[in-house]
Design a protein around this motif. Structure first.
Motif, PDB file in Angstrom:
ATOM      1  N   ARG A 117       0.817  -1.215   0.000  1.00 44.95           N
ATOM      2  CA  ARG A 117       0.000   0.000   0.000  1.00 44.95           C
ATOM      3  C   ARG A 117       0.851   1.266   0.000  1.00 44.95           C
ATOM      4  NH1 ARG A 117      -3.719  -1.289   5.117  1.00 44.95           N
ATOM      5  NH2 ARG A 117      -1.783  -2.329   5.747  1.00 44.95           N
ATOM      6  N   ALA A 118       0.408   2.250  -0.754  1.00 44.73           N
ATOM      7  CA  ALA A 118       1.052   3.563  -0.695  1.00 44.73           C
ATOM      8  C   ALA A 118       0.682   4.266   0.604  1.00 44.73           C
ATOM      9  CB  ALA A 118       0.629   4.412  -1.895  1.00 44.73           C
ATOM     10  N   ASP A 119      -0.513   3.979   1.116  1.00 38.80           N
ATOM     11  CA  ASP A 119      -0.998   4.569   2.360  1.00 38.80           C
ATOM     12  C   ASP A 119      -1.668   3.462   3.163  1.00 38.80           C
ATOM     13  OD1 ASP A 119      -2.293   5.881   4.423  1.00 38.80           O
ATOM     14  OD2 ASP A 119      -3.022   7.525   3.177  1.00 38.80           O
ATOM     15  N   ASP A 181      -5.003   2.931  -3.822  1.00 39.55           N
ATOM     16  CA  ASP A 181      -4.560   1.557  -3.576  1.00 39.55           C
ATOM     17  C   ASP A 181      -5.639   0.521  -3.880  1.00 39.55           C
ATOM     18  OD1 ASP A 181      -1.903   1.983  -2.663  1.00 39.55           O
ATOM     19  OD2 ASP A 181      -2.645   2.581  -0.698  1.00 39.55           O
TER      20      ASP A 181
END
Length: 213
Positions: A117-119, A181
């Motif tokens: 995940r990016a976040d 995401d």
């Protein structure tokens, strides 16, 4: 087993203290075997540390158990993986509620990839996720963790994209399911069905990226 979120939600010491107080005030501890964590979640299982707060203040940066793909320890959350969260949860509840020695089961159905995940606040139909450990009672610490289990069936959608696979608008669309995401947010990806419905594209991705041992 009562749902106890995951380390990225309740792992902070103040959050854990409040959770212990809630369980104590509800008077339900005597009815519980323990807690289920990471249900329908993507938090990494990781490696269990010698102590639950072993990684805080960058104390052991080279220890494998301190791997922290979500950067939680930098925010003073000691529960940067689900093993450490289980240890923290067990200790806090045991110390806070007399006679309560909770056991934990951890959902590993979709946490086989740690850094997809990016976040890490994103939770809906995560792109790049993979199935995790197969259900087993052979855990890192059987005195605390009863089992790893697929509590949410891999392949069940977390929620719908704004447009459903049949082209109609989803009446229960959650903006989090449109995160960068989330499957279906990129051009060319199939749209996601409503929560709980079978998402064929997702299960094939989870199988491709699986780390079951």
């Amino acid at each position: 087993y009562l749902d106890a979120g995951h380390g990225g939600w309740l792992g902070w010491k103040n959050n854990m203290k409040d959770f212990v107080t809630t369980i104590k005030n509800l008077g339900v501890a005597s009815h519980l075997r323990g807690f289920a964590t990471n249900v329908a979640g993507y938090q990494a299982l990781g490696k269990m540390c010698p102590e639950f707060d072993w990684c805080l203040n960058n104390a052991h940066p080279d220890d494998e158990c301190c791997y922290d793909p979500c950067g939680l320890t930098a925010e003073w959350d000691p529960s940067q993986n689900e093993h450490n969260y289980a240890m923290h949860l067990h200790m806090a509840m045991s110390e806070g509620i007399e006679g309560f020695e909770p056991h934990i089961i951890i959902d590993t159905g979709r946490n086989g990839v740690a850094n997809e995940r990016a976040d890490c606040a994103n939770w809906c139909n995560i792109r790049g996720a993979g199935v995790g450990l197969i259900p087993t009672t052979a855990t890192a610490d059987p005195d605390i963790i009863d089992a790893y289990f697929w509590l949410k069936t891999p392949g069940e959608s977390d929620g719908c994209t704004q447009t459903l696979p049949d082209g109609t608008q989803c009446p229960r669309f959650d903006a989090d399911c449109g995160s960068p995401d989330s499957l279906g947010s990129w051009p060319g990806e199939p749209r996601a069905p409503e929560a709980g419905a079978w998402f064929d594209y997702q299960i094939k991705m989870l199988a491709t990226n699986a780390h079951m041992e």
